[in-house]
Design a protein around this motif. Structure first.
Motif, PDB file in Angstrom:
ATOM      1  N   MET A   1       0.813  -1.024  -0.017  1.00  0.00           N
ATOM      2  CA  MET A   1       0.130   0.022   0.106  1.00  0.00           C
ATOM      3  C   MET A   1       0.845   1.226   0.056  1.00  0.00           C
ATOM      4  O   MET A   1       0.556   2.260  -0.672  1.00  0.00           O
ATOM      5  CB  MET A   1      -0.997   0.064   1.223  1.00  0.00           C
ATOM      6  N   ARG A   2       2.075   1.034   0.685  1.00  0.00           N
ATOM      7  CA  ARG A   2       3.051   2.322   0.541  1.00  0.00           C
ATOM      8  C   ARG A   2       3.261   2.865  -0.459  1.00  0.00           C
ATOM      9  O   ARG A   2       3.487   3.973  -0.854  1.00  0.00           O
ATOM     10  CB  ARG A   2       4.132   1.982   1.801  1.00  0.00           C
ATOM     11  N   LEU A   3       3.771   1.578  -1.331  1.00  0.00           N
ATOM     12  CA  LEU A   3       4.325   1.863  -2.616  1.00  0.00           C
ATOM     13  C   LEU A   3       3.297   2.186  -3.719  1.00  0.00           C
ATOM     14  O   LEU A   3       3.403   2.868  -4.476  1.00  0.00           O
ATOM     15  CB  LEU A   3       5.014   0.671  -3.116  1.00  0.00           C
ATOM     16  N   VAL A   4       2.057   1.730  -3.429  1.00  0.00           N
ATOM     17  CA  VAL A   4       1.143   2.220  -4.536  1.00  0.00           C
ATOM     18  C   VAL A   4       0.539   3.635  -4.218  1.00  0.00           C
ATOM     19  O   VAL A   4       0.368   4.538  -5.202  1.00  0.00           O
ATOM     20  CB  VAL A   4      -0.416   1.280  -4.394  1.00  0.00           C
ATOM     21  N   LEU A   5       0.651   3.815  -2.862  1.00  0.00           N
ATOM     22  CA  LEU A   5       0.497   5.301  -2.551  1.00  0.00           C
ATOM     23  C   LEU A   5       1.446   6.443  -3.189  1.00  0.00           C
ATOM     24  O   LEU A   5       0.861   7.235  -3.741  1.00  0.00           O
ATOM     25  CB  LEU A   5       0.439   5.497  -1.040  1.00  0.00           C
ATOM     26  N   LEU A   6       2.828   5.918  -3.294  1.00  0.00           N
ATOM     27  CA  LEU A   6       3.714   6.612  -4.021  1.00  0.00           C
ATOM     28  C   LEU A   6       3.415   6.934  -5.467  1.00  0.00           C
ATOM     29  O   LEU A   6       3.549   8.114  -5.961  1.00  0.00           O
ATOM     30  CB  LEU A   6       5.102   6.188  -3.877  1.00  0.00           C
ATOM     31  N   LEU A   7       2.900   5.830  -6.085  1.00  0.00           N
ATOM     32  CA  LEU A   7       2.527   6.018  -7.481  1.00  0.00           C
ATOM     33  C   LEU A   7       1.294   6.943  -7.688  1.00  0.00           C
ATOM     34  O   LEU A   7       1.042   7.711  -8.625  1.00  0.00           O
ATOM     35  CB  LEU A   7       1.902   4.339  -8.081  1.00  0.00           C
ATOM     36  N   THR A   8       0.325   6.979  -6.574  1.00  0.00           N
ATOM     37  CA  THR A   8      -0.743   8.068  -6.814  1.00  0.00           C
ATOM     38  C   THR A   8      -0.397   9.520  -6.685  1.00  0.00           C
ATOM     39  O   THR A   8      -1.062  10.250  -7.098  1.00  0.00           O
ATOM     40  CB  THR A   8      -1.870   7.426  -5.584  1.00  0.00           C
ATOM     41  N   GLU A   9       0.919   9.444  -5.727  1.00  0.00           N
ATOM     42  CA  GLU A   9       1.201  10.947  -5.689  1.00  0.00           C
ATOM     43  C   GLU A   9       2.170  11.656  -6.942  1.00  0.00           C
ATOM     44  O   GLU A   9       2.372  12.744  -6.892  1.00  0.00           O
ATOM     45  CB  GLU A   9       1.981  10.842  -4.524  1.00  0.00           C
ATOM     46  N   GLU A  10       2.522  10.741  -7.851  1.00  0.00           N
ATOM     47  CA  GLU A  10       3.053  11.281  -9.008  1.00  0.00           C
ATOM     48  C   GLU A  10       2.214  11.244  -9.950  1.00  0.00           C
ATOM     49  O   GLU A  10       1.747  10.532 -10.604  1.00  0.00           O
ATOM     50  CB  GLU A  10       4.451  10.177  -9.121  1.00  0.00           C
TER      51      GLU A  10
END
Lengths: 116, 423
Positions: free
Chosen positions: B226-235
């Protein structure tokens, strides 16, 4: 109460230890140190950097460290108040350094008053 | 010399601080040194964490632990570059070759935008098409999540040696294929993002469905995904509708974490879960992401999976669930993916709508699943519902022989005991 110094020796965390495991290990040190503090036995403690200089003999010859094998190097010290050496040894047994196969030397600090 | 701060600092270390910062620092340093030098990046990070441990254990955590770690890592990195000690030359980065630009370049990468950028590049590199799927997930866990081989092997119920071999093979691949930490071209970006999302989806499922008995390990995997998908949503570049759909799906699933097992670690099925235990914060987040995902013309399988999860999450009870809606989404999902596991889950929805007999009929035609624990467990449930206890018992016994998970075995034994008590 008398003062004792703990000298820590050992290589510390090895290559196999994960960041998570190291954090858990650190928590154990915090717990041990705060136990000593709460009991009023803790006096002082500092880590030592693994580097330094050695000044030798009458000629004051300066050489670079490290001086000995990593596992023999003093990595830090803690000073505690204890009733006697047995009490100091007992207190030291809670130290997490033993979890990583390190060792600890307990030495009474010499007092200036007349020896009994 | 008294240290009054010590007591206050005892509990001040953020959970997983070392692990999370290790992942970030390896990404940044590999970005700096080039992917071929990732092992040297890992060495620096290891030394940095050791130094923190050795120093902090005496004096407690410094006021800004993250900055402390970055300072040490930066200094070590600059030292390595100045002494020209990198195994593979850093010719790709002229900024590192001049003293004028070296320090500012390193500083910039260790600032928040640089760290995020490095992690994103690392995700794409780990999910390079030439790396097989299990290698991708292992690499993500090792490099981006700061887990070591032993912890990865625990999570996968594998052994350390197998994971080390897999990491070794994957690293060989990186060198041979000259995989770099560059963003894919814009025409490639969507496909490459698909691969990244797939790896994170599998990582999450590994945590969610894994037979690893330790709850903490499983939740860690989900949390990392989830932490990594969150990063993808922030870019902006990677904040695609399917990225949001996957984030929504993960939030819906994670919201149910506390209701899936009882205090003995036994599985609680959806119909028996206490819905008041579902995490309302995560459910709210899930609804938000699903709304953000509803753009564009393409309906991705993650949209459909998230939509199904959303129907469950937003139903007050199992009985009042809109099964017709769920079935229609499964129909579409099955038509798009032809995934037998989807067919299996669809059969459960079908039995709620059309009754168990029809669902059993559909399942019996799915021969490719006959070796699967889920297949027989599902048939067992459906036959029980249809009142055919003898067939139900046979399938539960088949399922029992196909799982090593204690929680699953326990669930089946309860089912079997209930059936044999009746007869």
């Amino acid at each position: 109460m008398e003062k004792f110094i703990y000298l820590f020796r050992g290589e510390g965390p090895n290559r196999e230890m994960s960041p998570e495991a190291m954090q858990e290990h650190m928590q154990k040190w915090f717990a041990w140190m705060s136990k000593l503090t709460q009991e009023g036995t803790f006096v002082a403690g500092e880590p030592l950097q693994p580097v330094g200089k050695q000044v030798n003999g009458t000629k004051k010859l300066v050489t670079d460290g490290p001086f000995i094998e990593a596992k023999e190097m003093v990595g830090g010290f803690v000073i505690v108040n204890a009733r006697d050496i047995d009490h100091a040894v007992e207190l030291s047994k809670g130290c997490p350094i033993f979890d990583v196969d390190g060792k600890l030397e307990v030495r009474p600090i010499q007092k200036m008053e007349m020896p009994s | 010399m008294e240290n009054p701060q010590r007591n206050n600092q005892v509990n001040n270390v953020v959970d997983h601080l070392f692990r999370h910062e290790a992942g970030k620092m390896v990404a940044v340093l590999a970005h700096l040194f080039g992917f071929a030098n990732v092992e040297q990046a890992e060495d620096i990070v290891h030394d940095t964490i050791v130094k923190a441990l050795e120093t902090w254990k005496f004096n407690g955590v410094p006021p800004n632990p993250q900055a402390w770690l970055y300072r040490v890592a930066k200094n070590n990195a600059i030292d390595l570059i100045r002494r020209d000690k990198l195994k593979h030359k850093v010719e790709h980065n002229v900024l590192l070759q001049s003293e004028y630009t070296l320090v500012p370049t390193v500083d910039e990468l260790f600032a928040e935008p640089g760290i995020k950028d490095s992690q994103l590049r690392m995700m794409y590199a780990c999910c390079h098409p030439s790396i097989p799927s299990e290698g991708q997930i292992t690499l993500i866990l090792k490099i981006l999540c700061g887990l070591n081989a032993k912890e990865i092997s625990n999570a996968f119920l594998s052994n350390e040696e197998a994971i080390n071999k897999r990491l070794y093979r994957t690293r060989e691949k990186i060198r041979k294929e000259h995989i770099t930490l560059d963003y894919p071209d814009s025409n490639e970006l969507r496909d490459r993002t698909e691969a990244v999302l797939k790896a994170l989806y599998l990582l999450f499922n590994e945590g969610y469905h894994s037979s690893q008995p330790e709850k903490l390990i499983r939740e860690d995997l989900c949390e990392e995904a989830m932490r990594l998908v969150l990063l993808l949503t922030e870019e902006p570049k990677t904040n695609l509708p399917e990225t949001n759909a996957l984030m929504a799906l993960m939030c819906y699933q994670a919201a149910r974490f506390n209701s899936r097992l009882d205090d003995k670690g036994f599985i609680i099925l959806l119909q028996d879960q206490d819905r008041s235990l579902w995490n309302t914060y995560l459910l709210g987040k899930a609804n938000e992401y699903l709304e953000k995902a509803a753009t564009g013309i393409m309906i991705h399988p993650y949209h459909m999976e998230a939509a199904i999860a959303s129907v469950h999450a937003n139903s007050l009870s199992y009985e009042t669930t809109d099964w017709l809606l769920i079935l229609s989404i499964y129909d579409r999902l099955l038509a798009d993916t032809h995934n037998p596991m989807v067919a299996l889950n669809r059969a459960l929805a079908l039995s709620e709508v059309e009754g168990p007999q029809i669902a059993i009929g559909e399942l019996l035609s799915l021969h490719e699943l006959s070796g699967s624990f889920y297949y027989h467990a599902t048939l067992g449930v459906l036959y029980t519902k249809a009142g055919n206890d003898a067939e139900a018992l046979n399938h539960f016994l088949d399922a029992l022989s196909m799982t090593n998970s204690a929680a699953e075995q326990q669930l089946l034994k309860r089912k079997i005991a209930a059936l044999t008590a009746k007869s």
